[in-house]
Design a protein around this motif. Structure first.
Motif, PDB file in Angstrom:
ATOM      1  N   THR A  70       4.626  -9.773 -15.711  1.00 20.49           N
ATOM      2  CA  THR A  70       5.945  -9.697 -16.337  1.00 20.49           C
ATOM      3  C   THR A  70       6.742  -8.439 -15.988  1.00 20.49           C
ATOM      4  N   PRO A  71       6.106  -7.298 -15.693  1.00 18.68           N
ATOM      5  CA  PRO A  71       6.923  -6.140 -15.307  1.00 18.68           C
ATOM      6  C   PRO A  71       7.770  -6.366 -14.061  1.00 18.68           C
ATOM      7  N   LEU A  72       7.463  -7.405 -13.284  1.00 14.26           N
ATOM      8  CA  LEU A  72       8.317  -7.715 -12.136  1.00 14.26           C
ATOM      9  C   LEU A  72       9.743  -8.001 -12.599  1.00 14.26           C
ATOM     10  N   GLY A  73       9.891  -8.445 -13.855  1.00 16.29           N
ATOM     11  CA  GLY A  73      11.214  -8.685 -14.426  1.00 16.29           C
ATOM     12  C   GLY A  73      12.018  -7.409 -14.605  1.00 16.29           C
ATOM     13  N   ILE A  74      11.338  -6.281 -14.623  1.00 11.04           N
ATOM     14  CA  ILE A  74      12.025  -4.982 -14.683  1.00 11.04           C
ATOM     15  C   ILE A  74      12.246  -4.468 -13.260  1.00 11.04           C
ATOM     16  N   TYR A  75      11.190  -4.523 -12.472  1.00 13.35           N
ATOM     17  CA  TYR A  75      11.213  -3.916 -11.161  1.00 13.35           C
ATOM     18  C   TYR A  75      12.152  -4.606 -10.170  1.00 13.35           C
ATOM     19  N   LEU A  76      12.045  -5.918 -10.052  1.00 11.55           N
ATOM     20  CA  LEU A  76      12.809  -6.632  -9.025  1.00 11.55           C
ATOM     21  C   LEU A  76      14.321  -6.557  -9.223  1.00 11.55           C
ATOM     22  N   PRO A  77      14.849  -6.769 -10.441  1.00 10.16           N
ATOM     23  CA  PRO A  77      16.298  -6.638 -10.585  1.00 10.16           C
ATOM     24  C   PRO A  77      16.802  -5.235 -10.249  1.00 10.16           C
ATOM     25  N   GLU A  78      16.024  -4.204 -10.620  1.00  8.93           N
ATOM     26  CA  GLU A  78      16.420  -2.839 -10.269  1.00  8.93           C
ATOM     27  C   GLU A  78      16.385  -2.640  -8.762  1.00  8.93           C
ATOM     28  N   LYS A  79      15.329  -3.142  -8.134  1.00  5.57           N
ATOM     29  CA  LYS A  79      15.145  -2.977  -6.692  1.00  5.57           C
ATOM     30  C   LYS A  79      16.279  -3.623  -5.899  1.00  5.57           C
ATOM     31  N   PHE A  80      16.716  -4.800  -6.331  1.00 10.66           N
ATOM     32  CA  PHE A  80      17.728  -5.539  -5.584  1.00 10.66           C
ATOM     33  C   PHE A  80      19.116  -5.479  -6.216  1.00 10.66           C
TER      34      PHE A  80
END
Length: 115
Positions: free
Chosen positions: A19-29
């Motif tokens: 679930t932390p991908l929901g934080i990381y990916l939007p910030e990254k892209f």
């Protein structure tokens, strides 16, 4: 517990850990909010207005863990990841309990010959 149930719980655990991908990916892209998870403020910014019915209903319910975290927006990434995972695990537990109650109720009714 059957082999299928073990695999199901392992899969749910893995999804909670991801679930932390929901934080990381939007910030990254630079993606912003997830599609469809817009608040009234974001809708007003996107559309220029908020539909009256949505505005009225938006005050009806507030999330128990807004933005899936318990910390402030300025919390460290590690704190955000931990609270995101906890939010996922809480969601899995609640959904599991609801399913268990429904299952017990339906099985009880079937055993008693009711439909």
């Amino acid at each position: 517990m059957t082999q299928f149930q073990k695999k199901l719980w392992i899969g749910l655990g893995i999804m909670a850990l991801l679930t932390p991908l929901g934080i990381y990916l939007p910030e990254k892209f630079g993606a912003g909010d997830a599609w469809g998870e817009w608040g009234t403020d974001t809708l007003k910014e996107m559309l220029g207005y908020v539909p009256a019915g949505l505005e009225k209903l938006s005050r009806l319910w507030s999330a128990p863990l807004p933005d899936y975290t318990t910390g402030a927006e300025g919390a460290s990434t590690a704190v955000q990841y931990v609270t995101y995972i906890a939010s996922g695990l809480i969601g899995i537990a609640i959904a599991g309990l609801v399913f268990l109650v429904i299952k017990k109720t339906v099985l009880k009714d079937l055993r008693n010959g009711q439909r």
